[in-house]
Design a protein around this motif. Structure first.
Motif, PDB file in Angstrom:
ATOM      1  N   ARG A   1       0.748  -1.070   0.051  1.00  0.00           N
ATOM      2  CA  ARG A   1      -0.623  -0.025  -0.422  1.00  0.00           C
ATOM      3  C   ARG A   1       1.280   1.693   0.049  1.00  0.00           C
ATOM      4  O   ARG A   1       0.101   1.992  -0.663  1.00  0.00           O
ATOM      5  CB  ARG A   1      -1.268  -0.177   1.063  1.00  0.00           C
ATOM      6  N   LEU A   2       2.120   1.390   0.975  1.00  0.00           N
ATOM      7  CA  LEU A   2       2.870   2.329   0.397  1.00  0.00           C
ATOM      8  C   LEU A   2       3.623   2.651  -0.358  1.00  0.00           C
ATOM      9  O   LEU A   2       4.066   3.859  -0.352  1.00  0.00           O
ATOM     10  CB  LEU A   2       4.191   1.665   1.823  1.00  0.00           C
ATOM     11  N   LEU A   3       3.760   1.721  -1.449  1.00  0.00           N
ATOM     12  CA  LEU A   3       4.425   1.225  -2.316  1.00  0.00           C
ATOM     13  C   LEU A   3       3.576   2.398  -3.440  1.00  0.00           C
ATOM     14  O   LEU A   3       4.007   3.883  -4.082  1.00  0.00           O
ATOM     15  CB  LEU A   3       4.564  -0.109  -3.350  1.00  0.00           C
ATOM     16  N   HIS A   4       2.017   2.740  -3.728  1.00  0.00           N
ATOM     17  CA  HIS A   4       1.195   2.777  -4.218  1.00  0.00           C
ATOM     18  C   HIS A   4       0.808   4.454  -3.637  1.00  0.00           C
ATOM     19  O   HIS A   4       1.027   5.656  -4.572  1.00  0.00           O
ATOM     20  CB  HIS A   4       0.124   2.082  -4.415  1.00  0.00           C
ATOM     21  N   SER A   5       1.294   5.055  -2.098  1.00  0.00           N
ATOM     22  CA  SER A   5       0.267   5.766  -2.270  1.00  0.00           C
ATOM     23  C   SER A   5       1.950   6.817  -1.691  1.00  0.00           C
ATOM     24  O   SER A   5       1.524   8.006  -1.725  1.00  0.00           O
ATOM     25  CB  SER A   5       0.076   5.744  -0.717  1.00  0.00           C
ATOM     26  N   SER A   6       3.019   6.537  -1.673  1.00  0.00           N
ATOM     27  CA  SER A   6       4.141   7.706  -1.371  1.00  0.00           C
ATOM     28  C   SER A   6       4.138   8.174  -2.347  1.00  0.00           C
ATOM     29  O   SER A   6       4.690   7.687  -3.502  1.00  0.00           O
ATOM     30  CB  SER A   6       4.853   5.987  -0.367  1.00  0.00           C
ATOM     31  N   LYS A   7       4.895   9.238  -2.664  1.00  0.00           N
ATOM     32  CA  LYS A   7       4.977  10.387  -3.647  1.00  0.00           C
ATOM     33  C   LYS A   7       6.854  10.169  -3.215  1.00  0.00           C
ATOM     34  O   LYS A   7       7.395  10.904  -4.154  1.00  0.00           O
ATOM     35  CB  LYS A   7       4.531  11.676  -3.461  1.00  0.00           C
ATOM     36  N   THR A   8       7.243   9.883  -2.167  1.00  0.00           N
ATOM     37  CA  THR A   8       8.746   9.989  -2.277  1.00  0.00           C
ATOM     38  C   THR A   8       9.631   8.488  -3.047  1.00  0.00           C
ATOM     39  O   THR A   8       9.079   7.702  -2.619  1.00  0.00           O
ATOM     40  CB  THR A   8       9.198  10.238  -0.903  1.00  0.00           C
ATOM     41  N   PRO A   9      10.396   9.113  -3.892  1.00  0.00           N
ATOM     42  CA  PRO A   9      11.417   7.859  -4.566  1.00  0.00           C
ATOM     43  C   PRO A   9      12.068   7.429  -3.295  1.00  0.00           C
ATOM     44  O   PRO A   9      12.542   6.138  -4.145  1.00  0.00           O
ATOM     45  CB  PRO A   9      12.234   8.692  -5.693  1.00  0.00           C
TER      46      PRO A   9
ATOM     47  N   ALA B   1      12.197   4.837 -13.248  1.00  0.00           N
ATOM     48  CA  ALA B   1      13.717   5.549 -12.977  1.00  0.00           C
ATOM     49  C   ALA B   1      13.944   5.151 -11.278  1.00  0.00           C
ATOM     50  O   ALA B   1      14.960   4.301 -10.985  1.00  0.00           O
ATOM     51  CB  ALA B   1      13.669   7.109 -13.162  1.00  0.00           C
ATOM     52  N   THR B   2      13.410   4.992 -10.774  1.00  0.00           N
ATOM     53  CA  THR B   2      13.353   4.812  -9.235  1.00  0.00           C
ATOM     54  C   THR B   2      13.211   3.317  -9.379  1.00  0.00           C
ATOM     55  O   THR B   2      14.426   2.882  -8.936  1.00  0.00           O
ATOM     56  CB  THR B   2      12.098   5.303  -8.223  1.00  0.00           C
ATOM     57  N   ALA B   3      12.244   2.711  -9.842  1.00  0.00           N
ATOM     58  CA  ALA B   3      12.375   0.834 -10.432  1.00  0.00           C
ATOM     59  C   ALA B   3      13.102   0.300 -10.454  1.00  0.00           C
ATOM     60  O   ALA B   3      13.811  -0.630 -10.101  1.00  0.00           O
ATOM     61  CB  ALA B   3      10.549   0.992 -10.587  1.00  0.00           C
TER      62      ALA B   3
END
Length: 196
Positions: free
Chosen positions: A79-87, A122-124
């Motif tokens: 859930r955090l992966l989809h909600s976080s805006k921070t790379p 890019a992060t992924a």
């Protein structure tokens, strides 16, 4: 460290708060060691960090959950992966999902790559470069092959090429060789950087 570890779980919230504020790397490492000393018993206190408004505290929480091996936190991490805006948080979550052997880690990572958002992709891809997985290399090579014609100009292509090189699995060779064999006269943009 010995004194703080001896204080037990009662001191953990204060130690976690100090970890959030500590700027010196060596002191941060020591504080992380103290938290990890408590192992699974520290999980309830660590999970609270995921709700903190400070991104670096959330990242600390994700890292600690990964290091203590808390597989029960996987749904929260997804859930955090989809909600976080921070790379930085998303990168740590992806690493944690892989380390915790989440059966859906590959799907989660590829969803980030395919998100259509340059920063997310890019992060992924940066995280993917450190995962020795043939299945991942195959999926990324397929995405590279799908980027034909003008799609080679997309910002994700250089990241994709770099990531395939970092993974180093030969399954990506056909897709990489295709890029090398492209003819410049067919493209209105320079292929040199991609070929390099």
């Amino acid at each position: 460290m010995a004194i703080l570890a001896t204080l037990g779980l009662d001191a953990l919230p204060d130690i976690l708060e100090r970890l959030a504020e500590e700027e010196q790397l060596e002191a941060r490492k020591r504080l992380l060691e103290i938290v990890l000393h408590h192992g699974q018993r520290a999980v309830p206190a660590i999970r609270k960090l995921l709700q903190d408004p400070r991104w670096y505290v959330v990242r600390n929480g994700v890292f600690l959950l990964w290091k203590v091996g808390d597989r029960g936190s996987v749904p929260d991490l997804r859930r955090l992966l989809h909600s976080s805006k921070t790379p930085q948080v998303r990168a740590e979550v992806l690493k944690a999902l892989v380390a915790l052997q989440d059966p859906l880690w590959l799907a989660a990572l590829l969803k980030e790559v395919d998100s259509g958002e340059e920063a997310r992709a890019a992060t992924a891809l940066q995280v993917a470069g450190h995962i020795p997985s043939r299945e991942l290399a195959q999926a990324l090579a397929q995405r590279l092959q799908e980027k034909t014609g003008m799609r080679l100009r997309e910002p994700s292509v250089p990241h994709l090429l770099r990531t395939l090189g970092q993974i180093g699995d030969p399954v990506a060779l056909p897709a990489l060789l295709e890029v090398l064999q492209l003819k410049q006269w067919r493209y209105p943009f320079p292929l040199g950087p991609l070929k390099r």
